[in-house]
Motif scaffolding. Structure first.
Motif, PDB file in Angstrom:
ATOM      1  N   ALA A   1       0.825  -1.204   0.000  1.00 31.68           N
ATOM      2  CA  ALA A   1       0.000   0.000   0.000  1.00 31.68           C
ATOM      3  C   ALA A   1       0.862   1.258   0.000  1.00 31.68           C
ATOM      4  O   ALA A   1       0.572   2.235  -0.698  1.00 31.68           O
ATOM      5  CB  ALA A   1      -0.931  -0.009   1.210  1.00 31.68           C
ATOM      6  N   ILE A   2       1.956   1.250   0.778  1.00 33.36           N
ATOM      7  CA  ILE A   2       2.850   2.411   0.830  1.00 33.36           C
ATOM      8  C   ILE A   2       3.494   2.659  -0.533  1.00 33.36           C
ATOM      9  O   ILE A   2       3.573   3.799  -1.011  1.00 33.36           O
ATOM     10  CB  ILE A   2       3.926   2.204   1.916  1.00 33.36           C
ATOM     11  CG1 ILE A   2       3.273   2.189   3.311  1.00 33.36           C
ATOM     12  CG2 ILE A   2       4.977   3.309   1.849  1.00 33.36           C
ATOM     13  CD1 ILE A   2       4.237   1.871   4.424  1.00 33.36           C
ATOM     14  N   ILE A   3       3.964   1.571  -1.182  1.00 32.00           N
ATOM     15  CA  ILE A   3       4.572   1.716  -2.506  1.00 32.00           C
ATOM     16  C   ILE A   3       3.554   2.262  -3.509  1.00 32.00           C
ATOM     17  O   ILE A   3       3.876   3.118  -4.342  1.00 32.00           O
ATOM     18  CB  ILE A   3       5.134   0.364  -2.978  1.00 32.00           C
ATOM     19  CG1 ILE A   3       6.304  -0.059  -2.072  1.00 32.00           C
ATOM     20  CG2 ILE A   3       5.602   0.447  -4.433  1.00 32.00           C
ATOM     21  CD1 ILE A   3       6.847  -1.432  -2.399  1.00 32.00           C
ATOM     22  N   GLY A   4       2.314   1.773  -3.435  1.00 34.31           N
ATOM     23  CA  GLY A   4       1.281   2.274  -4.331  1.00 34.31           C
ATOM     24  C   GLY A   4       1.016   3.762  -4.149  1.00 34.31           C
ATOM     25  O   GLY A   4       0.870   4.499  -5.123  1.00 34.31           O
ATOM     26  N   VAL A   5       0.989   4.227  -2.909  1.00 36.79           N
ATOM     27  CA  VAL A   5       0.771   5.653  -2.644  1.00 36.79           C
ATOM     28  C   VAL A   5       1.915   6.490  -3.207  1.00 36.79           C
ATOM     29  O   VAL A   5       1.707   7.567  -3.791  1.00 36.79           O
ATOM     30  CB  VAL A   5       0.612   5.887  -1.123  1.00 36.79           C
ATOM     31  CG1 VAL A   5       0.602   7.374  -0.808  1.00 36.79           C
ATOM     32  CG2 VAL A   5      -0.672   5.250  -0.623  1.00 36.79           C
TER      33      VAL A   5
ATOM     34  N   ALA B   1       1.656   9.390  -6.126  1.00 36.27           N
ATOM     35  CA  ALA B   1       2.124  10.749  -5.867  1.00 36.27           C
ATOM     36  C   ALA B   1       3.093  11.217  -6.946  1.00 36.27           C
ATOM     37  O   ALA B   1       3.035  12.360  -7.412  1.00 36.27           O
ATOM     38  CB  ALA B   1       2.778  10.821  -4.487  1.00 36.27           C
ATOM     39  N   VAL B   2       4.014  10.331  -7.381  1.00 38.57           N
ATOM     40  CA  VAL B   2       4.983  10.696  -8.423  1.00 38.57           C
ATOM     41  C   VAL B   2       4.272  10.977  -9.740  1.00 38.57           C
ATOM     42  O   VAL B   2       4.567  11.963 -10.433  1.00 38.57           O
ATOM     43  CB  VAL B   2       6.031   9.572  -8.588  1.00 38.57           C
ATOM     44  CG1 VAL B   2       6.915   9.848  -9.793  1.00 38.57           C
ATOM     45  CG2 VAL B   2       6.893   9.458  -7.338  1.00 38.57           C
ATOM     46  N   VAL B   3       3.319  10.119 -10.134  1.00 40.84           N
ATOM     47  CA  VAL B   3       2.579  10.332 -11.383  1.00 40.84           C
ATOM     48  C   VAL B   3       1.795  11.641 -11.338  1.00 40.84           C
ATOM     49  O   VAL B   3       1.778  12.410 -12.311  1.00 40.84           O
ATOM     50  CB  VAL B   3       1.641   9.135 -11.640  1.00 40.84           C
ATOM     51  CG1 VAL B   3       0.734   9.414 -12.827  1.00 40.84           C
ATOM     52  CG2 VAL B   3       2.453   7.863 -11.887  1.00 40.84           C
ATOM     53  N   ALA B   4       1.160  11.929 -10.223  1.00 42.29           N
ATOM     54  CA  ALA B   4       0.406  13.178 -10.095  1.00 42.29           C
ATOM     55  C   ALA B   4       1.326  14.387 -10.202  1.00 42.29           C
ATOM     56  O   ALA B   4       0.986  15.391 -10.839  1.00 42.29           O
ATOM     57  CB  ALA B   4      -0.341  13.187  -8.759  1.00 42.29           C
ATOM     58  N   TYR B   5       2.515  14.308  -9.606  1.00 40.24           N
ATOM     59  CA  TYR B   5       3.479  15.407  -9.680  1.00 40.24           C
ATOM     60  C   TYR B   5       3.916  15.667 -11.110  1.00 40.24           C
ATOM     61  O   TYR B   5       3.989  16.820 -11.564  1.00 40.24           O
ATOM     62  CB  TYR B   5       4.694  15.087  -8.795  1.00 40.24           C
ATOM     63  CG  TYR B   5       5.818  16.074  -8.924  1.00 40.24           C
ATOM     64  CD1 TYR B   5       5.740  17.337  -8.345  1.00 40.24           C
ATOM     65  CD2 TYR B   5       6.980  15.737  -9.627  1.00 40.24           C
ATOM     66  CE1 TYR B   5       6.777  18.246  -8.466  1.00 40.24           C
ATOM     67  CE2 TYR B   5       8.022  16.639  -9.755  1.00 40.24           C
ATOM     68  CZ  TYR B   5       7.926  17.893  -9.179  1.00 40.24           C
ATOM     69  OH  TYR B   5       8.959  18.780  -9.296  1.00 40.24           O
TER      70      TYR B   5
END
Length: 263
Positions: free
Chosen positions: A171-175, A179-183
């Motif tokens: 779950a942490i890796i998915g978050v 976040a990187v894709v959104a940035y």
């Protein structure tokens, strides 16, 4: 002759005594301790298992507090079971020969924890375990039961600690990935807005024919301006005959046919 109380007087005295006893009991109520255990525990065969037991008491933990564990084998008709461990005065006392060398104290009474640890769990250890805690004067609590299931490794439920830890890490890796894709998307959108209003005006190729002037490259004709800046219209060259005679040569002069300005 001794005086005797009438039935009416006797009943009145009995009522007064009952009222006094009830008043005393109401002033000093009997405390009740609450004991909690897991309803069911799964342990892999041959490994060490911890039987958790916690309690809640309104009294300060005293030196007379004690914890007792008992065991009822699976399929047994015995409702009380046999004592397998007793803890009191800071010492543990194994009871049953089945668990004598395999059970040890794993709790902390100051933290209201009465857990025990059983090593080398076996299939014959399947059954019901009872945890009973006393903390005088808080002694009227009800024992709590937990069922133990000793199984093979492949039969362990999917809610084992390893599976839980793996799910949390995933779950942490998915978050982080989200976040990187959104940035990156936000940066692309900002870059697109920054380049809005930029136009490219190609240089006129006929300027190369003008004597004494070097032709400009197409890149020099590219301009980026804000929407509010005026935009000069294109310059069109035409051949004009000023002499009117046949022998006169045609002279190239620039004539501005359109001067478009954008407000």
């Amino acid at each position: 002759m001794e005086p005797r109380l009438s039935n009416r007087s006797y009943n009145r005295v009995q009522w007064l005594c009952s009222f006094a006893i009830c008043a005393i009991i109401g002033t000093y109520p009997v405390a009740s301790i609450e004991v909690y255990t897991l309803s069911e525990v799964f342990v892999e065969n041959g490994t060490t298992g911890i039987l958790k037991c916690t309690f809640k008491s309104n009294q300060v933990i005293s030196s007379q507090a004690s914890v007792s564990w008992s065991f009822i084998p699976e399929g047994s008709l015995d409702s009380t079971g046999e004592s397998i461990f007793h803890y009191a005065g800071g010492k543990g006392f194994p009871g049953s020969t089945q668990f004598k060398s395999r059970v040890e104290w794993a709790g902390d009474l100051n933290k209201k924890d009465g857990s025990i640890r059983v090593s080398k769990m076996q299939f014959q250890d399947n059954g019901t375990y009872t945890c009973d805690v006393k903390n005088p004067p808080d002694i009227s609590g009800k024992p709590s039961l937990t069922k133990l299931r000793v199984v093979k490794k492949e039969s362990l439920p999917q809610t084992s600690p390893a599976v839980i830890v793996g799910g949390v890490i995933g779950a942490i890796i998915g978050v982080i990935i989200i976040a990187v894709v959104a940035y990156l998307l936000i940066r692309v959108m900002r870059s697109t807005r920054d380049y809005e209003g930029c136009t490219s005006i190609e240089s006129v190729s006929t300027q190369a024919a003008r004597p004494g002037k070097k032709a400009e490259s197409s890149t020099e004709g590219s301009r980026c301006s804000s929407p509010s800046a005026p935009v000069q219209g294109p310059v069109i060259y035409a051949q004009l005959d000023h002499s009117g005679s046949k022998s006169s040569f045609h002279k190239m002069e620039p004539v501005v046919y359109a001067d478009i300005r954008k407000n």
